[in-house]
Scaffold this active site. Structure first.
Site, PDB file in Angstrom:
ATOM      1  N   LYS A  22     122.226  58.666  24.160  1.00 47.98           N
ATOM      2  CA  LYS A  22     123.396  59.301  23.545  1.00 47.98           C
ATOM      3  C   LYS A  22     124.680  58.890  24.249  1.00 47.98           C
ATOM      4  CE  LYS A  22     122.644  63.317  22.005  1.00 47.98           C
ATOM      5  NZ  LYS A  22     122.253  64.728  21.976  1.00 47.98           N
ATOM      6  N   ARG A  91     125.393  68.403  26.230  1.00 46.78           N
ATOM      7  CA  ARG A  91     124.238  67.963  25.442  1.00 46.78           C
ATOM      8  C   ARG A  91     123.386  66.988  26.250  1.00 46.78           C
ATOM      9  NH1 ARG A  91     126.315  65.760  19.807  1.00 46.78           N
ATOM     10  NH2 ARG A  91     124.271  66.465  19.088  1.00 46.78           N
ATOM     11  N   GLY A 100     115.546  67.248  19.532  1.00 47.91           N
ATOM     12  CA  GLY A 100     115.298  68.673  19.641  1.00 47.91           C
ATOM     13  C   GLY A 100     114.471  69.102  20.831  1.00 47.91           C
ATOM     14  N   MET A 102     115.155  68.751  24.139  1.00 47.80           N
ATOM     15  CA  MET A 102     115.896  69.242  25.301  1.00 47.80           C
ATOM     16  C   MET A 102     117.112  70.040  24.820  1.00 47.80           C
ATOM     17  SD  MET A 102     115.437  66.084  27.974  1.00 47.80           S
ATOM     18  CE  MET A 102     115.973  64.855  26.785  1.00 47.80           C
ATOM     19  N   ARG A 335     122.620  56.296  16.940  1.00 44.94           N
ATOM     20  CA  ARG A 335     121.455  55.710  17.604  1.00 44.94           C
ATOM     21  C   ARG A 335     120.704  54.894  16.569  1.00 44.94           C
ATOM     22  NH1 ARG A 335     118.700  61.641  18.314  1.00 44.94           N
ATOM     23  NH2 ARG A 335     118.357  62.067  16.109  1.00 44.94           N
ATOM     24  N   HIS A 451     114.846  69.103  11.705  1.00 43.75           N
ATOM     25  CA  HIS A 451     113.923  68.881  12.824  1.00 43.75           C
ATOM     26  C   HIS A 451     112.554  68.430  12.331  1.00 43.75           C
ATOM     27  CE1 HIS A 451     110.790  70.301  15.669  1.00 43.75           C
ATOM     28  NE2 HIS A 451     111.616  69.822  16.579  1.00 43.75           N
ATOM     29  N   SER A 782      83.000  38.513  27.994  1.00 46.78           N
ATOM     30  CA  SER A 782      83.601  39.472  27.075  1.00 46.78           C
ATOM     31  C   SER A 782      83.687  40.793  27.820  1.00 46.78           C
ATOM     32  CB  SER A 782      82.762  39.636  25.805  1.00 46.78           C
ATOM     33  OG  SER A 782      83.389  40.566  24.932  1.00 46.78           O
ATOM     34  N   CYS A 850      85.887  43.188  23.940  1.00 44.91           N
ATOM     35  CA  CYS A 850      85.203  43.749  22.778  1.00 44.91           C
ATOM     36  C   CYS A 850      85.104  45.269  22.825  1.00 44.91           C
ATOM     37  CB  CYS A 850      83.806  43.140  22.622  1.00 44.91           C
ATOM     38  SG  CYS A 850      82.689  43.489  24.003  1.00 44.91           S
TER      39      CYS A 850
END
Length: 892
Positions: A22, A91, A100, A102, A335, A451, A782, A850
């Site tokens: 931010k 903020r 949402g 923090m 962003r 949200h 393998s 594998c």
């Protein structure tokens, strides 16, 4: 002494590690000359210091003083001055977006005196008291840890007493009443009055934002998104601009392209007479961003121009938060926006066409996880279902499950194996764990930027939001449709995140077009292919051309092998022969185990031989011309016998009835004889080949005969013989020599040359540490990462995942299960050693993987860096591995 505070003009988008996403982007917009309110950013370094020492670093307060003074000079007002107060927001802003998760506090600087100054300066008493009650409410929740429902209940009670349902119907007197109620809640639950000193408000808010980095929901989100725990968050202090100053003001979120579909256009939400969090909280339903053209045409035109500027500058979809204060547009955040899987591929494809990014960049902007989401089934277009209602198509996909109305129930039922749909009026960050547990999310409030929508898109969860016609009653645990139908908790519903429709009951699903494309059913050049299929095809072609890692499949039969080949597999990296002994053939294995003489043993092997030969022939034919790595029998023999408890009961019942039970008794004796305390570390793999005469010889003979038969028919079989669980080169040498003898013998019988490589699985730490010795006798390695993970960590997957893994994940011991994504520090270190020593001893040795990690995106990047030649995974994950191998190569 490090610098802890930066004015916006001092930063740039390249300083995300220091300023957070931010802060870095506010700095970038400021330097682009866009209308950003002035402010400053406190660095992630300060946060990390605070979390480590539970105190702010020396010098931080004086740096804040200096930047705050500069901010006051720029605004021509002081923080909290009585007549014309400067208000600020505090903020969070981590390097990676955590929507949402923090804390945020707005309107810092208001108190019983300055609220009157704000009312006089603005000419709007309601606005001033609304802003003050918001401050107390947010401060109480985020800084003083008071339950948000206390403020919400008081708010609803004031509306009830006045007989209104809309927040906007409350006047200045109502908000003044709310301020008094909220201050009472603070005093009652903290034992002190709400802090009137503006600087104390700001300092406490800054510390609360630092502390919110380790809040449970933030920890859970980081774990889900694999965000490192040690980054910390920056804190942004910004002069307040107000969207709640009347109907000529408002707040909104905009996207430069649709984050759900990726299509170009005007997308976003706007809410008049509202402040920041109102939009994403979903407390009132928004209007589409396009309506802003009618509401405020000048601001709309300016916003579109800024959106174009930002998208061209970032060369990607941008997510923008803005506020309009009495007709003046302000940019509060931008962003690179979260997007659905379909949007990610479409946008990458569009940006290539627009000349904004290269193909290398396009491949780096999509992920294997997103591709996997596109391969999930979806509702059939012609499927009949009872339509309950519809909302916004926030995050696509088809989700079917039982309706639940709180996160606790979603978690509980999901852990019991139920598929659930979490139904809420609106979600908030505290619902995160329930959202993670649910198959899909349905809300009756909120838009595409709420949200629920933002978090669901980030997690790849199906989501329908803003379904206003569905009344969600969380208290009574039901939702009611317009037609009167009532869905009680536990009733099955289906939600379509692509169309926004909600159905009662289970709606049938069909294969996605992307799967049909990979299966060869849709030609990307045909009219049947849509722009998403064409985007996937374009990016996959480039990824295939760029990648160094080859991709094979784990396939145990011809059907799986054929499907894997259609999916783009370049061979079979693991053909498990034990799966060929299941069903009716289990009886033949029982005979082998129970054989008392060599003749009986040989008879059982002779009967198994043609069955194995036919299985191998089918698999080799399905992969004609491509390698098929056949792993000789690996699991303990007791797995082919009945359960010891079940067999004991059977014998006891037979004895009590006086019935004959000779065969069951012999089986029980064999089970007891083969019983091991820890069979994963017992008689299995190469040890079986050495202890049970003729077992591995029979399997190699079946491989050789199948290959010889196909060669004589013009086929091109390419089997590779893999010896499992080797811990020392001597074990391998014995089985290798015997295998080569059988190959020569069968080749002579059929008149063909059978020169097939013999190698081993590296699944024990000792094998990795002595790889140089083993490579002298092995033509390929393998890595069996499932067993290697078990033996390195010292636990059994089947036991620990059910017993303590959930606790380890919750406590942060694991960021992710080591069986899901490779432990690069421990298991990966052994792989690095084995690769280096194996290649030093045999430069041309072929190296592959594998285990299940072969289809995990993060693990594929490690295998690329480690220098392996191929990965092998389930057929469905083959496209994912192909894409991630291409992304790994593009990154260099």
């Amino acid at each position: 002494m490090p610098k802890y505070v930066y004015e916006f003009a001092e930063g740039s988008k390249d300083l995300k590690d220091l300023l957070g996403g931010k802060g870095a982007n506010l700095a970038e917009m400021t330097n682009l000359g866009l209308p950003v309110p002035p402010g400053f950013t406190i660095t992630t370094e300060a946060c990390r210091y605070y979390l480590a020492h539970e105190a702010v670093p020396e010098g931080l307060d004086s740096e804040i003083d200096a930047k705050l003074s500069a901010l006051e000079r720029a605004m021509g007002k002081r923080l909290g001055q009585p007549d014309d107060p400067l208000l600020v927001s505090v903020r969070s802003g981590a390097k990676f977006s955590m929507p949402g998760m923090m804390e945020t506090v707005l309107n810092i600087g208001l108190n019983d005196e300055s609220v009157h100054g704000l009312a006089a300066q603005s000419g709007d008493e309601r606005f001033a008291w609304d802003s003050y009650r918001r401050l107390i409410q947010m401060f109480g929740k985020t800084v003083q840890d008071i339950g948000g429902e206390l403020f919400d209940d008081a708010f609803e009670e004031v509306k009830r007493q006045k007989g209104v349902t809309d927040d906007l119907d409350l006047d200045a007197a109502d908000h003044r009443k709310l301020v008094d109620l909220f201050k009472g809640i603070v005093a009652e639950h903290t034992g002190r009055e709400f802090p009137a000193d503006p600087r104390e408000q700001m300092d406490l808010a800054i510390r609360a934002v630092f502390g919110s980095w380790n809040a449970p929901r933030a920890v859970l989100y980081r774990r889900q998104e694999r965000i490192p725990v040690d980054l910390g968050t920056a804190v942004n202090v910004c002069a307040m601009v107000f969207g709640n100053m009347g109907m000529d003001s408002g707040t909104g979120v905009a996207f430069t392209r649709d984050p759900a579909s990726g299509r170009q256009g005007v997308y976003g939400d706007y809410l008049q007479n509202a402040q920041g969090e109102d939009v994403v909280a979903g407390i009132r339903n928004t209007v589409p961003l396009a309506d802003l053209e009618r509401i405020d045409p000048d601001s709309y035109a300016e916003l579109l121009s800024i959106m174009e500027t930002l998208e061209n500058h970032y060369r990607d979809l941008c997510d923008i938060e803005f506020t309009i204060e009495r007709g003046k547009l302000w940019m509060l955040q931008t962003r690179v926006g979260k997007r659905t899987a379909a949007a990610a591929f479409r946008i990458a494809d569009q940006l290539i066409d627009q000349g904004m990014i290269t193909l290398d960049e396009a491949v780096s902007r999509v992920t294997g996880d997103q591709l996997a989401q596109l391969m999930f089934p979806r509702f059939a277009e012609d499927a009949e279902g009872h339509l309950l209602g519809s909302g916004m198509n926030a995050s696509p996909g088809a989700a079917v499950g039982k309706a639940v109305f709180d996160s606790y129930t979603a978690i509980k039922w999901a852990r019991s194996g139920e598929s659930v749909i979490l139904c809420r009026r609106e979600t908030n960050p505290d619902d995160l764990e329930g959202m993670l547990s649910a198959a899909g999310i349905l809300t009756s409030r909120g838009g595409k930027t709420s949200h629920a929508a933002v978090v669901a898109r980030g997690m790849g969860k199906t989501c329908v939001c803003g379904a206003e016609e569905l009344a969600v009653d969380t208290k009574n645990r039901r939702l009611t449709a317009p037609g009167g139908e009532v869905v009680e908790e536990g009733d099955v519903i289906s939600i379509d995140g692509t169309s926004g429709r909600v159905y009662l009951g289970e709606v049938p699903v069909v294969a996605s077009p992307v799967v049909r494309y990979f299966e060869g059913e849709i030609d990307p050049a045909s009219d049947e292919a849509d722009d998403l299929v064409r985007a996937v095809d374009r990016i996959m072609h480039y990824a295939d051309a760029a990648r160094r890692l080859r991709v094979r499949a784990n396939a145990d039969n011809a059907e799986d092998a054929a499907r894997a080949r259609r999916m783009g597999a370049e061979g079979v990296g693991l053909c498990r022969t034990e799966h060929m002994f299941l069903g009716d053939r289990r009886q033949l294995v029982e005979r082998l185990i129970l054989a008392d003489t060599e003749d009986e043993q040989q008879e059982a092997l002779d009967r198994l031989l043609p069955l194995q030969r036919d299985d191998f022939a089918e698999a080799f034919s399905a992969m004609d011309g491509l390698p098929v790595t056949v792993r000789l029998l690996d699991p303990p023999l007791h797995e082919f016998l009945p359960d010891i408890t079940e067999l004991s009961v059977r014998v006891a019942v037979a004895e009590s009835r006086g019935e004959k039970h000779e065969n069951d008794l012999r089986l029980l004796q064999a089970v007891h004889k083969l019983h091991e305390q820890n069979p994963m570390l017992g008689l299995r793999g190469v040890r079986l080949g050495l202890v049970v005469p003729g077992l591995f010889t029979m399997q190699v003979r079946a491989i050789a005969q199948a290959a010889a038969q196909l060669l004589s028919e013009g086929g091109r079989p390419r089997p590779e013989i893999m010896i499992p669980l080797v811990g020392t080169v001597q074990e391998l040498e014995i089985i290798r020599d015997e295998s080569n003898r059988v190959l020569r013998e069968v080749g002579a019988e059929y008149g063909v040359e059978l020169d097939f490589p013999v190698g081993t699985m590296i699944e024990l730490p000792r094998a990795a540490l002595t790889a140089g010795q083993i490579a002298e006798s092995a033509e390929f390695f393998s890595f069996g990462t499932n067993d290697l993970t078990q033996t390195v960590w010292g636990f059994s997957r089947d036991d620990v995942e059910a017993s303590f893994f959930s606790a380890y994940l919750e406590k942060g011991v694991f960021g992710v299960s080591p069986f899901e994504s490779l432990d690069t520090e421990g298991v990966g270190r052994l792989i690095d050693i084995a690769v280096a020593e194996g290649r030093a001893a045999r430069p041309g040795i072929k190296l592959g993987i594998c285990g299940e990690h072969g289809g995990d995106p993060a693990s594929v990047h490690f295998f690329h860096r480690a220098g392996l030649d191929y990965v092998s995974c389930s057929p469905f994950r083959v496209p994912v591995a192909r894409l991630e191998a291409g992304r790994a190569a593009a990154r260099g």
